[in-house]
Motif scaffolding. Structure first.
Motif, PDB file in Angstrom:
ATOM      1  N   GLN A  21       5.595   2.649   5.637  1.00  0.00           N
ATOM      2  CA  GLN A  21       4.221   2.581   5.151  1.00  0.00           C
ATOM      3  C   GLN A  21       3.645   3.974   4.940  1.00  0.00           C
ATOM      4  O   GLN A  21       2.945   4.226   3.947  1.00  0.00           O
ATOM      5  CB  GLN A  21       3.338   1.811   6.146  1.00  0.00           C
ATOM      6  N   ARG A  22       3.921   4.879   5.889  1.00  0.00           N
ATOM      7  CA  ARG A  22       3.413   6.242   5.773  1.00  0.00           C
ATOM      8  C   ARG A  22       3.990   6.933   4.540  1.00  0.00           C
ATOM      9  O   ARG A  22       3.264   7.640   3.816  1.00  0.00           O
ATOM     10  CB  ARG A  22       3.743   7.033   7.044  1.00  0.00           C
ATOM     11  N   ALA A  23       5.267   6.767   4.295  1.00  0.00           N
ATOM     12  CA  ALA A  23       5.889   7.391   3.133  1.00  0.00           C
ATOM     13  C   ALA A  23       5.241   6.905   1.839  1.00  0.00           C
ATOM     14  O   ALA A  23       4.970   7.701   0.929  1.00  0.00           O
ATOM     15  CB  ALA A  23       7.389   7.100   3.128  1.00  0.00           C
ATOM     16  N   GLN A  24       4.984   5.593   1.740  1.00  0.00           N
ATOM     17  CA  GLN A  24       4.329   5.053   0.556  1.00  0.00           C
ATOM     18  C   GLN A  24       2.896   5.564   0.444  1.00  0.00           C
ATOM     19  O   GLN A  24       2.398   5.874  -0.647  1.00  0.00           O
ATOM     20  CB  GLN A  24       4.337   3.521   0.601  1.00  0.00           C
ATOM     21  N   PHE A  25       2.224   5.666   1.582  1.00  0.00           N
ATOM     22  CA  PHE A  25       0.856   6.179   1.649  1.00  0.00           C
ATOM     23  C   PHE A  25       0.786   7.606   1.088  1.00  0.00           C
ATOM     24  O   PHE A  25      -0.079   7.923   0.268  1.00  0.00           O
ATOM     25  CB  PHE A  25       0.419   6.133   3.118  1.00  0.00           C
ATOM     26  N   MET A  26       1.709   8.469   1.523  1.00  0.00           N
ATOM     27  CA  MET A  26       1.736   9.848   1.041  1.00  0.00           C
ATOM     28  C   MET A  26       2.044   9.898  -0.463  1.00  0.00           C
ATOM     29  O   MET A  26       1.468  10.697  -1.204  1.00  0.00           O
ATOM     30  CB  MET A  26       2.776  10.655   1.816  1.00  0.00           C
ATOM     31  N   SER A  27       2.935   9.029  -0.891  1.00  0.00           N
ATOM     32  CA  SER A  27       3.259   8.963  -2.312  1.00  0.00           C
ATOM     33  C   SER A  27       2.043   8.545  -3.134  1.00  0.00           C
ATOM     34  O   SER A  27       1.777   9.098  -4.205  1.00  0.00           O
ATOM     35  CB  SER A  27       4.413   7.979  -2.543  1.00  0.00           C
ATOM     36  N   LEU A  61      -5.977   3.837  -2.159  1.00  0.00           N
ATOM     37  CA  LEU A  61      -5.170   3.672  -0.949  1.00  0.00           C
ATOM     38  C   LEU A  61      -5.349   2.293  -0.325  1.00  0.00           C
ATOM     39  O   LEU A  61      -4.398   1.729   0.224  1.00  0.00           O
ATOM     40  CB  LEU A  61      -5.526   4.766   0.064  1.00  0.00           C
ATOM     41  N   TYR A  62      -6.553   1.756  -0.388  1.00  0.00           N
ATOM     42  CA  TYR A  62      -6.785   0.402   0.125  1.00  0.00           C
ATOM     43  C   TYR A  62      -6.231  -0.657  -0.823  1.00  0.00           C
ATOM     44  O   TYR A  62      -5.875  -1.759  -0.396  1.00  0.00           O
ATOM     45  CB  TYR A  62      -8.281   0.156   0.327  1.00  0.00           C
ATOM     46  N   GLY A  63      -6.224  -0.347  -2.110  1.00  0.00           N
ATOM     47  CA  GLY A  63      -5.748  -1.311  -3.096  1.00  0.00           C
ATOM     48  C   GLY A  63      -6.800  -2.301  -3.543  1.00  0.00           C
ATOM     49  O   GLY A  63      -6.475  -3.323  -4.163  1.00  0.00           O
ATOM     50  N   HIS A  64      -8.065  -2.011  -3.269  1.00  0.00           N
ATOM     51  CA  HIS A  64      -9.162  -2.878  -3.723  1.00  0.00           C
ATOM     52  C   HIS A  64     -10.443  -2.046  -3.792  1.00  0.00           C
ATOM     53  O   HIS A  64     -10.512  -0.945  -3.220  1.00  0.00           O
ATOM     54  CB  HIS A  64      -9.335  -4.074  -2.784  1.00  0.00           C
ATOM     55  N   PRO A  65     -11.481  -2.549  -4.477  1.00  0.00           N
ATOM     56  CA  PRO A  65     -12.732  -1.787  -4.586  1.00  0.00           C
ATOM     57  C   PRO A  65     -13.333  -1.491  -3.217  1.00  0.00           C
ATOM     58  O   PRO A  65     -13.247  -2.309  -2.294  1.00  0.00           O
ATOM     59  CB  PRO A  65     -13.645  -2.711  -5.405  1.00  0.00           C
ATOM     60  N   VAL A  66     -13.919  -0.309  -3.078  1.00  0.00           N
ATOM     61  CA  VAL A  66     -14.524   0.134  -1.824  1.00  0.00           C
ATOM     62  C   VAL A  66     -15.964   0.569  -2.100  1.00  0.00           C
ATOM     63  O   VAL A  66     -16.216   1.339  -3.028  1.00  0.00           O
ATOM     64  CB  VAL A  66     -13.740   1.311  -1.204  1.00  0.00           C
ATOM     65  N   VAL A  67     -16.890   0.057  -1.310  1.00  0.00           N
ATOM     66  CA  VAL A  67     -18.289   0.475  -1.378  1.00  0.00           C
ATOM     67  C   VAL A  67     -18.582   1.321  -0.149  1.00  0.00           C
ATOM     68  O   VAL A  67     -18.280   0.906   0.976  1.00  0.00           O
ATOM     69  CB  VAL A  67     -19.239  -0.737  -1.427  1.00  0.00           C
ATOM     70  N   MET A  68     -19.156   2.501  -0.355  1.00  0.00           N
ATOM     71  CA  MET A  68     -19.511   3.371   0.767  1.00  0.00           C
ATOM     72  C   MET A  68     -21.031   3.422   0.911  1.00  0.00           C
ATOM     73  O   MET A  68     -21.752   3.516  -0.081  1.00  0.00           O
ATOM     74  CB  MET A  68     -18.980   4.790   0.540  1.00  0.00           C
ATOM     75  N   SER A  69     -21.497   3.369   2.152  1.00  0.00           N
ATOM     76  CA  SER A  69     -22.927   3.524   2.400  1.00  0.00           C
ATOM     77  C   SER A  69     -23.243   4.987   2.673  1.00  0.00           C
ATOM     78  O   SER A  69     -22.388   5.737   3.146  1.00  0.00           O
ATOM     79  CB  SER A  69     -23.364   2.662   3.585  1.00  0.00           C
ATOM     80  N   GLN A 121       0.206  10.550  -6.157  1.00  0.00           N
ATOM     81  CA  GLN A 121       0.030   9.913  -7.473  1.00  0.00           C
ATOM     82  C   GLN A 121      -1.426   9.966  -7.907  1.00  0.00           C
ATOM     83  O   GLN A 121      -1.730  10.176  -9.086  1.00  0.00           O
ATOM     84  CB  GLN A 121       0.525   8.468  -7.421  1.00  0.00           C
ATOM     85  N   PHE A 122      -2.336   9.774  -6.964  1.00  0.00           N
ATOM     86  CA  PHE A 122      -3.768   9.815  -7.266  1.00  0.00           C
ATOM     87  C   PHE A 122      -4.149  11.172  -7.857  1.00  0.00           C
ATOM     88  O   PHE A 122      -4.828  11.252  -8.893  1.00  0.00           O
ATOM     89  CB  PHE A 122      -4.572   9.540  -5.994  1.00  0.00           C
ATOM     90  N   PHE A 123      -3.711  12.260  -7.214  1.00  0.00           N
ATOM     91  CA  PHE A 123      -4.085  13.586  -7.697  1.00  0.00           C
ATOM     92  C   PHE A 123      -3.306  13.979  -8.948  1.00  0.00           C
ATOM     93  O   PHE A 123      -3.845  14.687  -9.813  1.00  0.00           O
ATOM     94  CB  PHE A 123      -3.910  14.622  -6.587  1.00  0.00           C
ATOM     95  N   ALA A 124      -2.073  13.512  -9.074  1.00  0.00           N
ATOM     96  CA  ALA A 124      -1.313  13.784 -10.293  1.00  0.00           C
ATOM     97  C   ALA A 124      -1.993  13.146 -11.503  1.00  0.00           C
ATOM     98  O   ALA A 124      -2.029  13.744 -12.594  1.00  0.00           O
ATOM     99  CB  ALA A 124       0.117  13.260 -10.153  1.00  0.00           C
ATOM    100  N   SER A 125      -2.555  11.961 -11.309  1.00  0.00           N
ATOM    101  CA  SER A 125      -3.233  11.281 -12.421  1.00  0.00           C
ATOM    102  C   SER A 125      -4.490  12.028 -12.850  1.00  0.00           C
ATOM    103  O   SER A 125      -4.992  11.825 -13.958  1.00  0.00           O
ATOM    104  CB  SER A 125      -3.598   9.848 -12.015  1.00  0.00           C
ATOM    105  N   ARG A 126      -4.995  12.905 -11.987  1.00  0.00           N
ATOM    106  CA  ARG A 126      -6.174  13.722 -12.310  1.00  0.00           C
ATOM    107  C   ARG A 126      -5.785  15.158 -12.668  1.00  0.00           C
ATOM    108  O   ARG A 126      -6.658  16.017 -12.808  1.00  0.00           O
ATOM    109  CB  ARG A 126      -7.139  13.722 -11.113  1.00  0.00           C
ATOM    110  N   HIS A 127      -4.488  15.384 -12.823  1.00  0.00           N
ATOM    111  CA  HIS A 127      -3.963  16.688 -13.241  1.00  0.00           C
ATOM    112  C   HIS A 127      -4.401  17.805 -12.301  1.00  0.00           C
ATOM    113  O   HIS A 127      -4.717  18.917 -12.731  1.00  0.00           O
ATOM    114  CB  HIS A 127      -4.391  17.007 -14.681  1.00  0.00           C
TER     115      HIS A 127
END
Length: 344
Positions: free
Chosen positions: A27-33, A145-153, A37-43
């Protein structure tokens, strides 16, 4: 693969075993990947900076791990970084592009359910980003990372403090702060004991009481319904952040912290790009360290020089191990790292 290989053993015959299961390691390895991927998609550019530095963190409440090294045949004292911030800002001032890093960091004498001397930090910087921009990007990372929409207060430090402590943190007297701490059972603390000049250090004494009350009476209540950003911190917590004036006219630090399930996950600043102001803060830190009988730390002159060339930007540090804990439901840091400091 047999099922027994998926779980660490703790008996005397297997003293070498990790505290993290194979399943969690996967799980950790996938998490790091997913983070990369998130930052690569933002160049965004992934960088790597040294773990060892001749300078140290002057923060009174962060103790660096010292390392005796030999450089050009001469013994030298270096320090393992408590964060990659100083070196990353030198890169940011030079290259002026968005950068991120995932790396081990070190803080001495930090052991517990949510602490370890060595842990993993994700840190990134965005040129010409406001704190609101950074909060938006953090929310997008959480969704990835959660895989679903997140709302922050969003929750002002003052409001959280008044809701859970019952006193205004920026205007209450020192006597009032001490009294409410004692009323909540936080006894045995005397923040005046090591202070030689109480008038000169009143802000530091005040912040010590605020930190104590916030960590014991406020933090455990944060982020249980929604991930929560605490905003507009007291000015004494500005560290390397700019300051501003809130709607009541009080000076506050331009920073936020993210809490999930009562755990501090991330810390973001609207970065202060002023070498002289930073020098003054570092020197004040070292004076306070001296008063508390802590070693004074060498100031990073390279950082001070780079700060004057730094463009408007925001930066954030995320505790990777803690975030993995809350996403997977782990109860202890030992479940998401293989070898805690006591077993390393």
């Amino acid at each position: 693969m047999s099922q027994k290989n998926n779980h660490p053993r703790h008996d005397a015959d297997c003293s070498y075993a990790p505290t993290m299961t194979l399943a969690m390691a996967q799980q950790r390895a996938q998490f790091m990947s997913n983070i990369r991927q998130f930052f690569a998609s933002r160049h965004m550019l992934e960088v790597q900076t040294p773990l060892l530095s001749q300078a140290g963190n002057t923060d009174t409440f962060l103790q660096s791990v010292a390392a005796q090294v030999t450089y050009q045949d001469k013994p030298c004292m270096y320090y393992l970084h408590t964060s990659p911030e100083f070196a990353m800002k030198r890169l940011l001032a030079s290259w002026q592009v968005p950068i991120y890093q995932i790396c081990p960091v070190f803080r001495d004498n930090e052991i517990g359910v949510r602490h370890n001397i060595e842990f993993t930090m994700l840190e990134w910087y965005q040129p010409n980003y406001s704190l609101d921009d950074m909060a938006t990007e953090l929310g997008e990372l959480l969704e990835a990372l959660y895989g679903h929409p997140v709302v922050m207060s969003h929750y002002r430090y003052v409001d959280a403090f008044m809701d859970f402590v019952g006193i205004h943190p920026l205007t209450a007297s020192l006597a009032a702060l001490q009294a409410v701490a004692e009323d909540k059972g936080l006894t045995g603390f005397d923040f005046n004991a090591d202070i030689n000049d109480a008038d000169e250090s009143e802000e530091n004494i005040r912040q010590s009481w605020l930190d104590l009350l916030f960590s014991h009476a406020v933090e455990p209540n944060l982020g249980h319904d929604l991930p929560t950003l605490i905003i507009e911190y007291p000015p004494a917590t500005a560290a390397l952040a700019k300051t501003a004036v809130d709607k009541e006219g009080n000076t506050v630090a331009k920073r936020f912290e993210l809490y999930i399930n009562g755990i501090e996950i991330a810390n973001a600043y609207d970065e202060l790009a002023d070498g002289q102001a930073l020098r003054e803060r570092f020197e004040q830190d070292n004076q306070l360290r001296k008063q508390h009988h802590l070693p004074q730390m060498p100031i990073d002159e390279h950082l001070l020089a780079a700060s004057d060339a730094l463009m408007p930007c925001s930066g954030i540090a995320v505790g990777v191990d803690r975030l993995l804990m809350v996403i997977t439901g782990a109860r202890n840091l030992e479940e998401v790292i293989p070898f805690p400091s006591g077993l390393a």
